[in-house]
Design an enzyme around this catalytic site. Structure first.
Site, PDB file in Angstrom:
ATOM      1  N   GLY A 113       4.017  24.170   8.253  1.00 48.30           N
ATOM      2  CA  GLY A 113       4.550  23.501   7.073  1.00 48.30           C
ATOM      3  C   GLY A 113       3.796  23.905   5.819  1.00 48.30           C
ATOM      4  O   GLY A 113       3.244  24.994   5.725  1.00 48.30           O
ATOM      5  N   ARG A 114       3.738  23.011   4.863  1.00 46.87           N
ATOM      6  CA  ARG A 114       3.138  23.312   3.569  1.00 46.87           C
ATOM      7  C   ARG A 114       1.629  23.133   3.546  1.00 46.87           C
ATOM      8  O   ARG A 114       0.947  23.690   2.694  1.00 46.87           O
ATOM      9  CB  ARG A 114       3.761  22.422   2.500  1.00 46.87           C
ATOM     10  N   GLU A 162      -1.083  26.080   3.108  1.00 46.73           N
ATOM     11  CA  GLU A 162      -1.144  26.707   1.791  1.00 46.73           C
ATOM     12  C   GLU A 162      -2.236  26.071   0.929  1.00 46.73           C
ATOM     13  O   GLU A 162      -2.882  26.750   0.138  1.00 46.73           O
ATOM     14  CB  GLU A 162       0.217  26.546   1.112  1.00 46.73           C
ATOM     15  N   CYS A 182       3.906  28.101  12.930  1.00 46.61           N
ATOM     16  CA  CYS A 182       4.624  28.221  11.662  1.00 46.61           C
ATOM     17  C   CYS A 182       3.746  28.849  10.584  1.00 46.61           C
ATOM     18  O   CYS A 182       3.290  29.970  10.726  1.00 46.61           O
ATOM     19  CB  CYS A 182       5.147  26.846  11.258  1.00 46.61           C
ATOM     20  N   HIS A 183       3.470  28.129   9.499  1.00 44.64           N
ATOM     21  CA  HIS A 183       2.677  28.635   8.383  1.00 44.64           C
ATOM     22  C   HIS A 183       1.171  28.492   8.609  1.00 44.64           C
ATOM     23  O   HIS A 183       0.381  28.752   7.701  1.00 44.64           O
ATOM     24  CB  HIS A 183       3.071  27.922   7.089  1.00 44.64           C
ATOM     25  N   TYR A 199       5.788  31.860  11.327  1.00 47.12           N
ATOM     26  CA  TYR A 199       7.059  31.813  10.606  1.00 47.12           C
ATOM     27  C   TYR A 199       7.318  33.205  10.038  1.00 47.12           C
ATOM     28  O   TYR A 199       6.395  33.883   9.571  1.00 47.12           O
ATOM     29  CB  TYR A 199       6.989  30.762   9.502  1.00 47.12           C
TER      30      TYR A 199
END
Length: 152
Positions: A53-54, A57, A83-84, A104
């Site tokens: 997800g976010r 980051e 994922c991320h 991802y």
């Protein structure tokens, strides 16, 4: 499926694929964090799961998170990254050089810039102590492989 920390209240985010090659996010639940990265002694843990997800980051810049993740690689303990999550590794490229993982699809250039091989023919991949997966739809296989690592 991911968290963004804001004033000790991680916000869980629901992601849903919109039928295109991307997803949409909506706020889900607020939960109180039980510890900060600075408070974590990774030697007290047997494994780590890095969500996607976010969150990666933003949290990848935290030196204490980098210290924690580095410990699991150096101690050869089980690591799960989905994922991320691969964005976190971009702050520690020496850990992934020569390794194989998936993430991802949009993270492929970052994985390759680390000197790692992006695995595109499988949505779940195991490389030594690291299990990686594309995204939340892969959770059943991702967790099955992670449990196998834990049982070794």
């Amino acid at each position: 499926r991911s968290s963004l920390v804001h004033k000790n209240l991680p916000t869980l985010v629901v992601q849903r694929f919109s039928g295109w090659d991307t997803y949409e996010e909506k706020q889900a639940y607020l939960i109180e964090a039980h510890a900060a990265f600075a408070d974590i002694d990774p030697t007290q843990y047997d494994a780590i799961v890095i969500p996607g997800g976010r969150a990666p980051e933003y949290i990848r810049l935290d030196a204490d998170l980098q210290r924690i993740v580095r410990h699991f690689f150096e101690a050869n303990k089980p690591i799960a990254a989905i994922c991320h999550a691969s964005l976190i590794f971009e702050t520690m490229p020496d850990l992934l050089k020569g390794r194989n993982l998936t993430a991802y699809t949009a993270c492929k250039p970052g994985v390759e810039a680390l000197g790692a091989t992006y695995v595109s023919d499988s949505t779940v991949h195991v490389d030594q102590n690291l299990v990686s997966a594309h995204a939340w739809p892969d959770l059943p296989g991702f967790m099955r492989e992670f449990i196998r690592l834990l049982q070794k």
